[in-house]
Write a protein that holds these residues in place. Sequence first.
Motif, PDB file in Angstrom:
ATOM      1  N   SER A 112       3.021 -23.755 -16.967  1.00 32.61           N
ATOM      2  CA  SER A 112       1.648 -23.820 -16.454  1.00 32.61           C
ATOM      3  C   SER A 112       0.738 -24.485 -17.482  1.00 32.61           C
ATOM      4  O   SER A 112      -0.100 -25.334 -17.141  1.00 32.61           O
ATOM      5  CB  SER A 112       1.127 -22.414 -16.148  1.00 32.61           C
ATOM      6  N   ALA A 113       0.882 -24.094 -18.748  1.00 38.27           N
ATOM      7  CA  ALA A 113       0.051 -24.670 -19.802  1.00 38.27           C
ATOM      8  C   ALA A 113       0.318 -26.160 -19.960  1.00 38.27           C
ATOM      9  O   ALA A 113      -0.606 -26.944 -20.212  1.00 38.27           O
ATOM     10  CB  ALA A 113       0.306 -23.945 -21.121  1.00 38.27           C
ATOM     11  N   SER A 114       1.573 -26.568 -19.785  1.00 39.35           N
ATOM     12  CA  SER A 114       1.917 -27.979 -19.926  1.00 39.35           C
ATOM     13  C   SER A 114       1.259 -28.825 -18.843  1.00 39.35           C
ATOM     14  O   SER A 114       0.610 -29.834 -19.134  1.00 39.35           O
ATOM     15  CB  SER A 114       3.434 -28.139 -19.885  1.00 39.35           C
ATOM     16  N   VAL A 115       1.429 -28.421 -17.575  1.00 32.93           N
ATOM     17  CA  VAL A 115       0.862 -29.228 -16.486  1.00 32.93           C
ATOM     18  C   VAL A 115      -0.660 -29.151 -16.463  1.00 32.93           C
ATOM     19  O   VAL A 115      -1.328 -30.084 -15.993  1.00 32.93           O
ATOM     20  CB  VAL A 115       1.444 -28.819 -15.118  1.00 32.93           C
ATOM     21  N   ALA A 116      -1.224 -28.048 -16.970  1.00 32.82           N
ATOM     22  CA  ALA A 116      -2.682 -27.912 -16.989  1.00 32.82           C
ATOM     23  C   ALA A 116      -3.339 -28.980 -17.855  1.00 32.82           C
ATOM     24  O   ALA A 116      -4.485 -29.372 -17.610  1.00 32.82           O
ATOM     25  CB  ALA A 116      -3.068 -26.524 -17.491  1.00 32.82           C
ATOM     26  N   LYS A 117      -2.609 -29.468 -18.859  1.00 29.78           N
ATOM     27  CA  LYS A 117      -3.172 -30.455 -19.786  1.00 29.78           C
ATOM     28  C   LYS A 117      -2.967 -31.889 -19.318  1.00 29.78           C
ATOM     29  O   LYS A 117      -3.559 -32.808 -19.884  1.00 29.78           O
ATOM     30  CB  LYS A 117      -2.519 -30.285 -21.161  1.00 29.78           C
ATOM     31  N   GLN A 118      -2.142 -32.094 -18.307  1.00 30.45           N
ATOM     32  CA  GLN A 118      -1.796 -33.447 -17.887  1.00 30.45           C
ATOM     33  C   GLN A 118      -2.782 -33.976 -16.849  1.00 30.45           C
ATOM     34  O   GLN A 118      -3.320 -33.201 -16.036  1.00 30.45           O
ATOM     35  CB  GLN A 118      -0.383 -33.471 -17.294  1.00 30.45           C
ATOM     36  N   PRO A 119      -3.012 -35.277 -16.822  1.00 29.29           N
ATOM     37  CA  PRO A 119      -3.797 -35.864 -15.720  1.00 29.29           C
ATOM     38  C   PRO A 119      -3.103 -35.592 -14.396  1.00 29.29           C
ATOM     39  O   PRO A 119      -1.873 -35.511 -14.325  1.00 29.29           O
ATOM     40  CB  PRO A 119      -3.803 -37.362 -16.050  1.00 29.29           C
ATOM     41  N   VAL A 120      -3.887 -35.454 -13.344  1.00 28.90           N
ATOM     42  CA  VAL A 120      -3.308 -35.092 -12.052  1.00 28.90           C
ATOM     43  C   VAL A 120      -2.299 -36.129 -11.585  1.00 28.90           C
ATOM     44  O   VAL A 120      -1.302 -35.788 -10.934  1.00 28.90           O
ATOM     45  CB  VAL A 120      -4.422 -34.884 -11.005  1.00 28.90           C
ATOM     46  N   GLU A 121      -2.512 -37.413 -11.952  1.00 25.53           N
ATOM     47  CA  GLU A 121      -1.560 -38.457 -11.538  1.00 25.53           C
ATOM     48  C   GLU A 121      -0.191 -38.218 -12.154  1.00 25.53           C
ATOM     49  O   GLU A 121       0.843 -38.456 -11.516  1.00 25.53           O
ATOM     50  CB  GLU A 121      -2.092 -39.831 -11.949  1.00 25.53           C
ATOM     51  N   GLU A 122      -0.166 -37.736 -13.386  1.00 25.35           N
ATOM     52  CA  GLU A 122       1.115 -37.459 -14.033  1.00 25.35           C
ATOM     53  C   GLU A 122       1.816 -36.270 -13.385  1.00 25.35           C
ATOM     54  O   GLU A 122       3.047 -36.270 -13.242  1.00 25.35           O
ATOM     55  CB  GLU A 122       0.902 -37.195 -15.528  1.00 25.35           C
ATOM     56  N   VAL A 123       1.044 -35.261 -12.991  1.00 22.84           N
ATOM     57  CA  VAL A 123       1.643 -34.099 -12.344  1.00 22.84           C
ATOM     58  C   VAL A 123       2.157 -34.479 -10.958  1.00 22.84           C
ATOM     59  O   VAL A 123       3.228 -34.041 -10.529  1.00 22.84           O
ATOM     60  CB  VAL A 123       0.647 -32.930 -12.260  1.00 22.84           C
ATOM     61  N   GLU A 124       1.405 -35.312 -10.247  1.00 19.13           N
ATOM     62  CA  GLU A 124       1.866 -35.794  -8.943  1.00 19.13           C
ATOM     63  C   GLU A 124       3.184 -36.553  -9.091  1.00 19.13           C
ATOM     64  O   GLU A 124       4.119 -36.364  -8.289  1.00 19.13           O
ATOM     65  CB  GLU A 124       0.811 -36.715  -8.317  1.00 19.13           C
ATOM     66  N   ALA A 125       3.283 -37.388 -10.114  1.00 20.52           N
ATOM     67  CA  ALA A 125       4.514 -38.140 -10.340  1.00 20.52           C
ATOM     68  C   ALA A 125       5.667 -37.204 -10.685  1.00 20.52           C
ATOM     69  O   ALA A 125       6.811 -37.415 -10.252  1.00 20.52           O
ATOM     70  CB  ALA A 125       4.300 -39.158 -11.462  1.00 20.52           C
ATOM     71  N   ILE A 127       6.033 -34.053  -9.652  1.00 24.41           N
ATOM     72  CA  ILE A 127       6.442 -33.378  -8.413  1.00 24.41           C
ATOM     73  C   ILE A 127       7.188 -34.344  -7.503  1.00 24.41           C
ATOM     74  O   ILE A 127       8.176 -33.972  -6.852  1.00 24.41           O
ATOM     75  CB  ILE A 127       5.225 -32.779  -7.691  1.00 24.41           C
ATOM     76  N   ASP A 128       6.736 -35.606  -7.446  1.00 25.45           N
ATOM     77  CA  ASP A 128       7.455 -36.612  -6.659  1.00 25.45           C
ATOM     78  C   ASP A 128       8.888 -36.776  -7.165  1.00 25.45           C
ATOM     79  O   ASP A 128       9.822 -36.962  -6.370  1.00 25.45           O
ATOM     80  CB  ASP A 128       6.721 -37.952  -6.724  1.00 25.45           C
ATOM     81  N   GLY A 129       9.058 -36.712  -8.482  1.00 29.36           N
ATOM     82  CA  GLY A 129      10.396 -36.809  -9.044  1.00 29.36           C
ATOM     83  C   GLY A 129      11.276 -35.636  -8.633  1.00 29.36           C
ATOM     84  O   GLY A 129      12.470 -35.812  -8.356  1.00 29.36           O
ATOM     85  N   PHE A 130      10.694 -34.452  -8.558  1.00 20.85           N
ATOM     86  CA  PHE A 130      11.444 -33.281  -8.079  1.00 20.85           C
ATOM     87  C   PHE A 130      11.864 -33.481  -6.624  1.00 20.85           C
ATOM     88  O   PHE A 130      12.990 -33.156  -6.244  1.00 20.85           O
ATOM     89  CB  PHE A 130      10.596 -32.017  -8.192  1.00 20.85           C
ATOM     90  N   HIS A 131      10.950 -33.994  -5.814  1.00 21.55           N
ATOM     91  CA  HIS A 131      11.266 -34.267  -4.405  1.00 21.55           C
ATOM     92  C   HIS A 131      12.424 -35.259  -4.279  1.00 21.55           C
ATOM     93  O   HIS A 131      13.293 -35.101  -3.410  1.00 21.55           O
ATOM     94  CB  HIS A 131      10.038 -34.854  -3.689  1.00 21.55           C
ATOM     95  N   ALA A 132      12.416 -36.255  -5.144  1.00 15.01           N
ATOM     96  CA  ALA A 132      13.439 -37.300  -5.059  1.00 15.01           C
ATOM     97  C   ALA A 132      14.816 -36.786  -5.464  1.00 15.01           C
ATOM     98  O   ALA A 132      15.837 -37.305  -4.996  1.00 15.01           O
ATOM     99  CB  ALA A 132      13.035 -38.484  -5.944  1.00 15.01           C
ATOM    100  N   ASP A 133      14.856 -35.757  -6.301  1.00 16.51           N
ATOM    101  CA  ASP A 133      16.149 -35.250  -6.776  1.00 16.51           C
ATOM    102  C   ASP A 133      16.083 -33.733  -6.930  1.00 16.51           C
ATOM    103  O   ASP A 133      16.028 -33.204  -8.049  1.00 16.51           O
ATOM    104  CB  ASP A 133      16.500 -35.904  -8.118  1.00 16.51           C
ATOM    105  N   PRO A 134      16.075 -33.006  -5.799  1.00 15.46           N
ATOM    106  CA  PRO A 134      15.993 -31.534  -5.882  1.00 15.46           C
ATOM    107  C   PRO A 134      17.172 -30.910  -6.614  1.00 15.46           C
ATOM    108  O   PRO A 134      17.024 -29.841  -7.209  1.00 15.46           O
ATOM    109  CB  PRO A 134      15.936 -31.091  -4.415  1.00 15.46           C
ATOM    110  N   ALA A 135      18.323 -31.566  -6.583  1.00 18.82           N
ATOM    111  CA  ALA A 135      19.473 -31.027  -7.318  1.00 18.82           C
ATOM    112  C   ALA A 135      19.187 -30.996  -8.816  1.00 18.82           C
ATOM    113  O   ALA A 135      19.541 -30.034  -9.513  1.00 18.82           O
ATOM    114  CB  ALA A 135      20.721 -31.855  -7.029  1.00 18.82           C
ATOM    115  N   ALA A 136      18.552 -32.039  -9.324  1.00 19.54           N
ATOM    116  CA  ALA A 136      18.201 -32.077 -10.743  1.00 19.54           C
ATOM    117  C   ALA A 136      17.157 -31.022 -11.069  1.00 19.54           C
ATOM    118  O   ALA A 136      17.186 -30.411 -12.141  1.00 19.54           O
ATOM    119  CB  ALA A 136      17.696 -33.466 -11.120  1.00 19.54           C
TER     120      ALA A 136
END
Length: 247
Positions: A112-125, A127-136
């Motif tokens: 939570s602390a890590s994502v709280a410090k990131q720009p929203v565009e980086e967090v969106e990217a 989460i998009d990466g998780f969507h692209a590879d849920p197994a990872a």
Amino acid sequence: MTRLRSLVLIHGLMGTLNNLQLATSRSVYHAFAPDLLGYGQQAHRLSANLSLSDQVDYLAELIATETGQPVILLGHSVGGAIAMLLADHYPERVSAVVNVEGNFTLNDAFWSASVAKQPVEEVEALIDGFHADPAAWLARAGVEPNTERLAEAERWLACQGGATVRAMGRAVVEATGVPEYLRILRRVFERTPVHLVAGERSRDGWDVPDWALDAAASVTVMPGVGHMMMLEDPAGFGRMVAGLLDR
């Protein structure tokens, strides 16, 4: 007619608990797992200034609408922190808490602390990466992917976007990173039965203090699983929770 007892399931920073099956042997429960503000069906109710107090007030209103009696709260991870805050702010609405690796200190809020410090565009990217590879994503959490877990992972990942994760990350840090938070937790333990639950593989990483272990109504370590135990072994998790409720 015996009145159904109510169980409210509060999900964590990501995902949902709306598939939990409780095979209770001696008790009958009305279980409901609402989407928190910013998640799922409540995605449109996201504020940049979202706080855990907002989530608490929202859930308290839902509880008043759904049932006219005190409820048992089950909160996972961030949801565990929300459950404890709700039990403190609205004690008349809570009969017990099942705290599943809920946040006690900022050591429990490292992501939570890590994502709280990131720009929203980086967090969106991210989460998009998780969507692209849920197994990872599962493997990163120490969960061996299989067909059922991949399907559930995709369902969890669909519940929130990066803006929600970032806003909630900030809310978690703000709420749990102050001395008053531990005083709140102590108050809850003093007046409400709190059952602590951890996964065997993730227990050592849970920063639960000794006083909480001593004050808990019960302490359960679920064998063979980690932090996302309800995704890793949903049937086993349901049986474990049912056993707690049937005591």
